[in-house]
Design a protein around this motif. Structure first.
Motif, PDB file in Angstrom:
ATOM      1  N   ASP A  83      -9.445  -1.335  -3.328  1.00  0.00           N
ATOM      2  CA  ASP A  83     -10.266  -2.262  -2.545  1.00  0.00           C
ATOM      3  C   ASP A  83     -11.330  -1.443  -1.836  1.00  0.00           C
ATOM      4  O   ASP A  83     -11.021  -0.667  -0.922  1.00  0.00           O
ATOM      5  N   ALA A  84     -12.577  -1.578  -2.277  1.00  0.00           N
ATOM      6  CA  ALA A  84     -13.666  -0.762  -1.754  1.00  0.00           C
ATOM      7  C   ALA A  84     -14.098  -1.187  -0.357  1.00  0.00           C
ATOM      8  O   ALA A  84     -14.838  -0.478   0.303  1.00  0.00           O
ATOM      9  N   GLY A  85     -13.621  -2.361   0.097  1.00  0.00           N
ATOM     10  CA  GLY A  85     -14.028  -2.843   1.406  1.00  0.00           C
ATOM     11  C   GLY A  85     -13.018  -2.515   2.489  1.00  0.00           C
ATOM     12  O   GLY A  85     -12.979  -1.413   3.026  1.00  0.00           O
ATOM     13  N   ALA A  86     -12.160  -3.476   2.801  1.00  0.00           N
ATOM     14  CA  ALA A  86     -11.204  -3.307   3.898  1.00  0.00           C
ATOM     15  C   ALA A  86     -10.094  -2.329   3.567  1.00  0.00           C
ATOM     16  O   ALA A  86      -9.459  -1.769   4.450  1.00  0.00           O
ATOM     17  N   GLY A  87      -9.848  -2.118   2.278  1.00  0.00           N
ATOM     18  CA  GLY A  87      -8.742  -1.261   1.874  1.00  0.00           C
ATOM     19  C   GLY A  87      -7.502  -2.078   1.549  1.00  0.00           C
ATOM     20  O   GLY A  87      -7.303  -3.192   2.053  1.00  0.00           O
ATOM     21  N   VAL A  88      -6.651  -1.542   0.693  1.00  0.00           N
ATOM     22  CA  VAL A  88      -5.440  -2.242   0.266  1.00  0.00           C
ATOM     23  C   VAL A  88      -4.397  -2.187   1.374  1.00  0.00           C
ATOM     24  O   VAL A  88      -4.144  -1.130   1.968  1.00  0.00           O
ATOM     25  N   ASP A  89      -3.794  -3.328   1.658  1.00  0.00           N
ATOM     26  CA  ASP A  89      -2.744  -3.394   2.673  1.00  0.00           C
ATOM     27  C   ASP A  89      -1.351  -3.419   2.041  1.00  0.00           C
ATOM     28  O   ASP A  89      -0.458  -2.686   2.471  1.00  0.00           O
ATOM     29  N   LYS A  90      -1.176  -4.217   0.981  1.00  0.00           N
ATOM     30  CA  LYS A  90       0.154  -4.374   0.401  1.00  0.00           C
ATOM     31  C   LYS A  90       0.038  -4.680  -1.082  1.00  0.00           C
ATOM     32  O   LYS A  90      -0.864  -5.405  -1.512  1.00  0.00           O
ATOM     33  N   VAL A  91       0.936  -4.110  -1.891  1.00  0.00           N
ATOM     34  CA  VAL A  91       0.980  -4.363  -3.329  1.00  0.00           C
ATOM     35  C   VAL A  91       2.407  -4.759  -3.708  1.00  0.00           C
ATOM     36  O   VAL A  91       3.369  -4.121  -3.271  1.00  0.00           O
ATOM     37  N   THR A  92       2.533  -5.813  -4.507  1.00  0.00           N
ATOM     38  CA  THR A  92       3.840  -6.287  -4.956  1.00  0.00           C
ATOM     39  C   THR A  92       3.835  -6.398  -6.472  1.00  0.00           C
ATOM     40  O   THR A  92       2.876  -6.924  -7.052  1.00  0.00           O
ATOM     41  N   CYS A  93       4.887  -5.911  -7.127  1.00  0.00           N
ATOM     42  CA  CYS A  93       4.984  -5.967  -8.581  1.00  0.00           C
ATOM     43  C   CYS A  93       6.329  -6.555  -8.999  1.00  0.00           C
ATOM     44  O   CYS A  93       7.368  -6.283  -8.387  1.00  0.00           O
ATOM     45  N   THR A  94       6.289  -7.336 -10.061  1.00  0.00           N
ATOM     46  CA  THR A  94       7.524  -7.813 -10.683  1.00  0.00           C
ATOM     47  C   THR A  94       7.408  -7.646 -12.190  1.00  0.00           C
ATOM     48  O   THR A  94       6.364  -7.931 -12.776  1.00  0.00           O
ATOM     49  N   PHE A  95       8.470  -7.164 -12.825  1.00  0.00           N
ATOM     50  CA  PHE A  95       8.517  -7.019 -14.276  1.00  0.00           C
ATOM     51  C   PHE A  95       9.749  -7.764 -14.775  1.00  0.00           C
ATOM     52  O   PHE A  95      10.873  -7.464 -14.363  1.00  0.00           O
ATOM     53  N   ALA A  96       9.497  -8.756 -15.643  1.00  0.00           N
ATOM     54  CA  ALA A  96      10.583  -9.607 -16.151  1.00  0.00           C
ATOM     55  C   ALA A  96      11.383 -10.208 -15.003  1.00  0.00           C
ATOM     56  O   ALA A  96      12.611 -10.320 -15.064  1.00  0.00           O
ATOM     57  N   GLY A  97      10.675 -10.574 -13.919  1.00  0.00           N
ATOM     58  CA  GLY A  97      11.316 -11.211 -12.780  1.00  0.00           C
ATOM     59  C   GLY A  97      11.992 -10.270 -11.806  1.00  0.00           C
ATOM     60  O   GLY A  97      12.565 -10.711 -10.809  1.00  0.00           O
ATOM     61  N   VAL A  98      11.922  -8.951 -12.064  1.00  0.00           N
ATOM     62  CA  VAL A  98      12.569  -7.959 -11.209  1.00  0.00           C
ATOM     63  C   VAL A  98      11.493  -7.173 -10.467  1.00  0.00           C
ATOM     64  O   VAL A  98      10.527  -6.711 -11.077  1.00  0.00           O
ATOM     65  N   ALA A  99      11.680  -7.019  -9.145  1.00  0.00           N
ATOM     66  CA  ALA A  99      10.697  -6.280  -8.338  1.00  0.00           C
ATOM     67  C   ALA A  99      10.671  -4.816  -8.738  1.00  0.00           C
ATOM     68  O   ALA A  99      11.714  -4.204  -8.998  1.00  0.00           O
ATOM     69  N   LYS A 100       9.476  -4.256  -8.809  1.00  0.00           N
ATOM     70  CA  LYS A 100       9.284  -2.849  -9.127  1.00  0.00           C
ATOM     71  C   LYS A 100       8.456  -2.200  -8.022  1.00  0.00           C
ATOM     72  O   LYS A 100       7.545  -2.827  -7.482  1.00  0.00           O
ATOM     73  N   PRO A 101       8.749  -0.941  -7.673  1.00  0.00           N
ATOM     74  CA  PRO A 101       7.932  -0.280  -6.638  1.00  0.00           C
ATOM     75  C   PRO A 101       6.521  -0.008  -7.142  1.00  0.00           C
ATOM     76  O   PRO A 101       6.328   0.464  -8.260  1.00  0.00           O
ATOM     77  N   CYS A 102       5.532  -0.321  -6.339  1.00  0.00           N
ATOM     78  CA  CYS A 102       4.141  -0.046  -6.684  1.00  0.00           C
ATOM     79  C   CYS A 102       3.343   0.044  -5.394  1.00  0.00           C
ATOM     80  O   CYS A 102       3.807  -0.369  -4.342  1.00  0.00           O
TER      81      CYS A 102
END
Length: 535
Positions: free
Chosen positions: A183-202
């Motif tokens: 995010d070139a503006g405010a910056g990234v605050d939070k990222v959430t990932c799911t693979f096949a319905g399972v949360a993955k760290p990202c």
């Protein structure tokens, strides 16, 4: 006493007039100088002897100490989530007018009545906006130019998948997915990932997810992100893992012509300044290797915008007004000079490099009935692409996908056109290049080159001679290449079989992704290729 009163009154009048006319001892700070980053300028009064006025010249007094001119956007904030901006004005003198301009140099705008504050609706969004102002009083004294900037961020973070399965994955294979969240503006605050319905760290930045020994099924990786202004965005990719195969047969007509069309996609973004130096010299041996072929060469840029030098439009050949395509009919030395000069780009194009997309668009434009691209991709010629870029494909649309481009070429030309994709890039894993002049790893370009048996070169190399020779040799090999609709499976139970004019053909070949490359030149005739691919 009466005469004394008039003398005092005359002295006061002369002094007031001199104050209003004073300009020589007022110093305004330049809008872009020193550490004056908020665009303010100040009044500086230098003490100096005051000469006695002559009958023709009044004294030149200075404004009172402590006055300062100010121009602010949103009270000096550097970031906002709205294009509706609040402007504040404080003049160095009793201003009657102000002139507001877009840009930093006060070159636009019209004079209007002075106000302390006003609202301004910016036509720009999701980018840095710079405005400038000048003040003027009733005596037409004009201040120097002040400017201020603010970054308007109305969008969520950008999510780009750099590496992912472009076709069905065979069961039991590993899968690697690489994506970036920025995010070139405010910056990234939070990222959430799911693979096949399972949360993955990202997290923000570059993420690599590896899934070993995949089993059959349909899989989706979903990524969502929020910036520090609470704007959110999301993107996902879906792919199939299958243990089933499909059997295919492809017919290819081999003719005796030696026609090859080469599209060179040059990165003209600002990060390519180092690589652009001596670009003509870096590719000077290309034409000598393909000498003897009936070739056509054209240049486009990685800029995807619908502008003169973008969206797949061919670049006009330097020194050849109205011409866009080099041909083998031109003298070798002249052709090499023109090619080198055309590749040496001086403009600064978009930072959203999209070499796959512009290749797709260049072919579409070649099929049209107007413009510089017409007839560049000849129906009976083989086709090669050479990308020179220090970054990767920046978007994930249909026309940014290597498999979609392969399908488009196959369908458009009836499976008769051999296609190879070569790349001079920041090779994934080359930390030395990435830490110097290679801006980002070219994951997708590397993947596309491997898929078509193309050469992968080093964009940070001081001399491209060796890799350009390899690429030129690869271009020659397209004359004895079949490009299949998918990568064939070759194992203990599956093979690739070739018939020529109905009889088994024993010529040796190698399978490189979707390409079958024969060792020797192919005799004229009708060839049928039998092979299997993962569904």
């Amino acid at each position: 006493m009466k005469n004394l009163g008039w003398a005092i009154l005359l002295t006061i009048s002369v002094t007031l007039t001199a104050c209003l006319e004073n300009q020589g001892s007022v110093e305004f700070g330049s809008a872009g100088s020193g550490s004056n980053t908020n665009g303010d300028f100040s009044v500086v009064t230098e003490p100096s002897p005051t000469p006695s006025p002559s009958p023709e010249e009044s004294p030149t007094p200075t404004p009172p100490q402590g006055e300062a001119a100010v121009f602010q956007i949103n009270s000096g904030a550097k970031l906002t989530d709205s294009s509706n901006l609040e402007l504040s004005f404080i003049s160095v003198f009793s201003a009657a007018y102000l002139k507001l301009s877009e840009g930093a140099d006060c070159s636009g705008g019209t004079w209007e009545s002075f106000v302390d504050e006003k609202m301004y609706q910016s036509a720009k969004s999701n980018q840095n906006v710079t405005l400038s102002v000048q003040y003027k009083d009733y005596d037409n004294r004009v201040s120097e130019c002040l400017n201020a900037s603010i970054l308007i961020d109305e969008m969520g973070p950008e999510i780009v998948f750099a590496k992912y399965p472009t076709s069905t994955v065979e069961e039991g294979n590993d899968v690697e997915i690489v994506f970036t969240v920025t995010d070139a503006g405010a910056g990234v605050d939070k990222v959430t990932c799911t693979f096949a319905g399972v949360a993955k760290p990202c997290a923000a930045g570059t993420n690599t997810i590896k899934i070993p020994s995949m089993v059959s099924g349909t899989y989706t990786l979903a990524v969502s992100a929020t910036d520090k202004l609470a704007h959110s965005s999301g993107k996902s990719i879906t792919f199939e893992v299958s243990s089933k195969y499909k059997s295919l047969v492809q017919t290819v007509q081999v003719t005796p012509n030696k026609k090859v069309d080469l599209l060179i996609v040059i990165d003209n973004s600002g990060s390519m300044e180092y690589e652009q130096k001596n670009m003509a010299k870096r590719v000077q041996n290309l034409l000598s290797v393909i000498k003897g072929l009936d070739w056509q060469i054209a240049v486009t840029t990685t800029d995807p915008r619908d502008v003169k030098l973008g969206d797949g439009r061919l670049v006009e050949l330097t020194g050849k007004k109205g011409q866009y395509i080099l041909t083998s009919a031109m003298a070798d030395s002249e052709a090499q000079t023109v090619l080198g000069a055309t590749l040496q780009r001086s403009e600064t194009g978009s930072g959203d490099e999209q070499a796959v997309y512009v290749t797709y668009r260049a072919i579409e434009r070649s099929l049209s009935q107007s413009g510089g691209n017409v007839n560049f991709v000849r129906p009976d010629a083989q086709f090669s692409v050479l990308v020179i870029s220090d970054e990767d494909e920046s978007k994930n649309g249909t026309k940014n996908d290597p498999q979609s481009l392969l399908n488009f070429v196959s369908q458009t030309y009836g499976g008769q056109k051999a296609f190879s994709f070569h790349s001079i890039i920041t090779r994934p894993g080359d930390t030395a290049c990435k830490s110097t002049n290679g801006y980002a790893y070219g994951y997708r370009y590397e993947q596309f080159s491997k898929l078509t048996g193309g050469v992968i070169g080093d964009v940070c190399a001081a001399d491209y001679a060796a890799q350009v020779t390899g690429i030129a040799d690869g271009i020659r090999k397209t004359l004895k290449t079949f490009t299949l609709t998918c990568a064939p499976v070759v194992d203990a139970t599956k093979s690739v079989t070739v018939l020529k004019d109905g009889q088994p053909y024993s010529g040796a070949f190698a399978v490189n992704g979707v390409n079958m490359v024969f060792t020797n030149d192919l005799p004229q005739g009708e060839y049928k290729v039998y092979y299997s691919c993962v569904k």
